[in-house]
Design a protein around this motif. Sequence first.
Motif, PDB file in Angstrom:
ATOM      1  N   PHE A   1      -7.163   4.478  -6.311  1.00 44.15           N
ATOM      2  CA  PHE A   1      -6.603   3.835  -5.127  1.00 44.15           C
ATOM      3  C   PHE A   1      -7.696   3.005  -4.479  1.00 44.15           C
TER       4      PHE A   1
ATOM      5  N   ARG B   1       2.052   2.057  -3.469  1.00 43.59           N
ATOM      6  CA  ARG B   1       0.985   2.656  -4.283  1.00 43.59           C
ATOM      7  C   ARG B   1       0.788   4.126  -3.917  1.00 43.59           C
ATOM      8  N   LEU B   2       0.830   4.409  -2.625  1.00 37.44           N
ATOM      9  CA  LEU B   2       0.684   5.795  -2.198  1.00 37.44           C
ATOM     10  C   LEU B   2       1.877   6.634  -2.652  1.00 37.44           C
TER      11      LEU B   2
ATOM     12  N   GLU C   1       0.828  -1.205   0.000  1.00 34.45           N
ATOM     13  CA  GLU C   1       0.000   0.000   0.000  1.00 34.45           C
ATOM     14  C   GLU C   1       0.863   1.257   0.000  1.00 34.45           C
TER      15      GLU C   1
END
Length: 665
Positions: A402, A359-360, A356
């Motif tokens: 997202f 991705r951020l 995660e």
Amino acid sequence: MPLTLPPPLHEPEIPLAATNQPLPTEPLLLPPAHYCPKCNAKKFAYESPAFCCGNGEVEIATNDYPPELVRLFTSQDEDALHFRKYARLYNNMFAFSSLGGAVDAKTEKGIYVFKLHGQIYHYIPDLLPSNETLKYLQLYFYDGQHEISNRLGCFPELREDVINILMDVTKTNPYARFFRCLKEMNIDENTQIILNKNTVPDQRVYNSPTSDEVAVIWPEATSSSESSNPHILVSGKSNKSHMIMHYYGCYDPLQYPLLFPRGDCGWNQGLKKMSTGGRRQIRVQQDPVQSCAVHTAEDLLSKEAIRATTGRTNTDKHISARQYYAYKLQRRPNNLLLRAGRCLQQYIVDMYVKVENTRLDFFRNNQDTIRADLYQGILDTVERGENSAANVGHRVVLPPTFIGGPRDLKKRYLNAMALVQRYGKPDLFVTMTCNLNWQEIKQELAVGEEAQNMPDLVSRIFRAKLLALKKLIMQKHVFGEVAVMIYVVEFQKRGLPHAHFLIILTPASKIKTPADYDKFVSAEIPSVESPRLRKIVLKHMMHGPCGKLNPNCPCMKRTGNKEHCKSGYPKQFCDETTTNADGFPVYKRSSTGETVPIRRANLDNRWVIPYNPYLSSLFDCHLNVEVCSSIQAVKYLYKYVYKGHDRISFNVVRDGERGAVDEIE
């Protein structure tokens, strides 16, 4: 872009398989698992060829585990059973870094599950302890003559004989060898060491890193240990924390020395794809130039998204964190990582947060690529409740791409409500929960293994069963012809995955009167004439007990000075199915006088959770089926399935200070 809806469906009425077919005599069994011909990973039903190795494009070499560690993870010896019970404690005791976060250690009810709230951080402590309590890497060299006794004092549950075995195992670990060599040195406040962030050798000739490769002693002063530096600087004494960032290759071996006893480097941003023989093949190889690079769009977006946002195609050069850990967590022969029990749960949670974070990172560093300017207008700001003009304009945006983000959930909710506008209210609300005793799960467990310590296996089998249920609903028409169906998967706080379905039937298959409810839903204990269904209902579909029978039941809720069950149990007896004043169904619950012993209480029909006899017999799990009779429940149900995680958003600023809005933070 406006939502395009298909035309309304008007098919002729068809028989209802859920009511016309006899009850199954055996549970539904998935097709046999098969092995990927490219990477030899076990594949369960409905899994795509790209799930394990990208259809032959991903290949990661690993080192063998020490024989004694293999014995502890796999055998039924008395010390091995003890080790696996406390594997997470033993790993944390030998870890070189600390894991920061709000860990919830309460497992009062249900299966064991590792829960952690908020962000996860890995820290390296100073070389010298701030007090007399030794921790993490300090245990390897500080007061090295008493290492065993120091480790025994960390946790009262640990045993000296197991610690001795693990100390021998760590002799092959390059980090342990390096830190143990410090016991021959005089460590003071000015001593500094440097840890390499990435120690990945060429995977084509994969060798374990040596102690000279993972760290060096740095006698001279250096400016900082910022993430732009190619190394991690650890001082004898300092006033700042030495953080291990999620994109460092040493993130995994420093925190999980028992899962990576050879010091194998984990995922980092320098893992490149290579092309061989005209067919792409991913092998892990370090590229020092790219080791600290920001994620590219190719790492984190699909090819379709890349075409839409950048116009580029076929430019994927690096292996992403998701691809790396999807490969590592496959069920292959001799993959000891999946035998790590409770330590595996912590590792999976940690690596999920790492994925995660990557991705951020992409969204933060590619605000122009995701067209953040489209979300920064005045209308968007006002709709989100902003009342300060200082925050109108620049902001760091978390886009709807997202998954699980607020914009993603809002988009899904609005799309679902558009379907309701087109096709009408949902007719059925179905909830399916995983059963740890499914035959497909039990047959994959080795002797002594527990399903609760195999979250990968539980999730994959549940997904296969979920898709089988979806096919029954959509293709076999167990409830009749379906016009629209949505579903979402969640995980219970006590660890088991479950899914919520909302089903809208075609006009010809609609449930029109309370008398039709009984065709789909039963809320009574089956008779002894159906022994198999009766056993399933008594095991999976009995609520509680709660209330006076069990005031500590999780379903109990306090309103004022009174406590009551939030689900309204026990229900009232009812001779026939009706609807109440609010339009909600009241199912038939006959007062037969029969009670059955359930969880140290005698329960009757008032405690039965509504179910469909055909599906319960077929899937042998908790499978709740409810009729949505009232339009009042529509908005609540759709908000419920798309509510997302339990979370809170907050920002800490000084008085009078106003900064740019950062949705990622």
